[in-house]
Design an enzyme around this catalytic site. Structure first.
Site, short mmCIF file in Angstrom:
data_model
loop_
_atom_site.label_atom_id
_atom_site.label_comp_id
_atom_site.label_asym_id
_atom_site.label_seq_id
_atom_site.Cartn_x
_atom_site.Cartn_y
_atom_site.Cartn_z
NE ARG A 116 -4.31 2.79 11.85
CZ ARG A 116 -3.28 2.31 11.18
NH1 ARG A 116 -3.13 1.03 11.01
NH2 ARG A 116 -2.38 3.11 10.68
NE ARG A 155 10.36 -5.03 11.71
CZ ARG A 155 9.95 -4.11 10.83
NH1 ARG A 155 10.69 -3.06 10.58
NH2 ARG A 155 8.80 -4.25 10.21
NE ARG A 207 9.20 -6.52 6.67
CZ ARG A 207 8.04 -5.87 6.71
NH1 ARG A 207 7.61 -5.22 5.64
NH2 ARG A 207 7.31 -5.88 7.79
CE LYS A 236 -2.33 0.07 3.73
NZ LYS A 236 -1.95 1.21 4.57
NE ARG A 270 2.21 -6.86 11.35
CZ ARG A 270 3.46 -7.34 11.30
NH1 ARG A 270 4.01 -7.86 12.37
NH2 ARG A 270 4.14 -7.30 10.18
#
Ligand SMILES: [Zn+2]
Length: 224
Positions: free
Chosen positions: A94, A163, A131, A18, A174
């Protein structure tokens, strides 16, 4: 006819690309790319009473509450420029309360289209769980596109690691949270006839082309 650009909202799961697409669209149309982070930083920089409140939450690392977030957006649009010239909202609204507030704030300058970038969960998982990030400068890599020397940053030689919140389990959580709060927004904009779902898979250029086609189709139909 005026020379104003489109007024857009871009929705999409974390990892759907996005932010990247919003930046490209902003350049293409010459309109402001408004991420929540940038709106917050602008409010803090202006030192408005709302900005002072925002700073407290940002400094403490807490989520900025809805009512304050909405005030930030209200104050930003009250200045007028982006309302007339067009904008891309990225990360706002949101939730449903924010979406309803946004309709009020925009009033005479309604959104042209709300684009929902859809990417299958498995693709998102691969993008995020693969990632790897440099601990020093934040440069991002992927298990399929590692730095030149094993897991040392190309820029500064820092350690390149995964991470904690990029693990598959964390990403799945998430995505679940995202769906819970986003489904009502999607329904809201669909009922207003403003929602367009865009396939977010493939290269950035392919996705960009799909987005431009949808936007130009919509904005071209409008009477301005
Ligand atoms: Zn680095």
């Amino acid at each position: 006819m005026t020379t104003s650009g489109p007024r857009l909202v871009l929705l999409g799961m974390p990892g759907a690309g996005k932010g990247t697409q919003a930046a490209l669209l902003s350049e293409h149309y010459g309109v402001s790319h408004l991420s929540t982070g940038e709106l917050f930083r602008a409010a803090v920089a202006h030192g408005t009473p709302t900005g002072v409140e925002v700073k407290v939450f940002l400094d403490s690392g807490e989520l900025v509450p809805d009512d304050i977030t909405i005030s930030v957006v209200e104050e930003y649009f009250a200045e007028g420029g982006p309302l007339e010239n067009g904008f891309i909202l990225d990360g706002f609204p949101r939730n449903l309360a924010q979406a309803e507030a946004l309709e009020r704030v925009l009033a005479g300058h309604p959104l042209d289209v709300v684009l929902d970038l859809e990417v299958p969960t498995e693709v998102i998982l691969d993008r995020i769980a693969g990632r790897r990030v440099c601990v020093t400068c934040g440069a991002t890599y992927h298990v399929n596109h590692p730095p030149k020397s094993p897991w040392k940053c190309d820029v500064d030689g820092g350690d390149v690691v995964q991470r904690d919140d990029d693990t598959e389990e964390a990403v799945r959580r998430r995505l679940e949270v995202y769906e819970q709060v986003t489904v009502p927004i999607i329904d809201f904009y669909a009922a207003l006839g403003k929602l367009v779902i865009v396939d977010g898979t493939g290269t950035g250029d392919e996705v960009q082309e799909r987005l431009l086609k949808e936007i130009d189709g919509r904005v071209g139909q409008a009477s301005r």
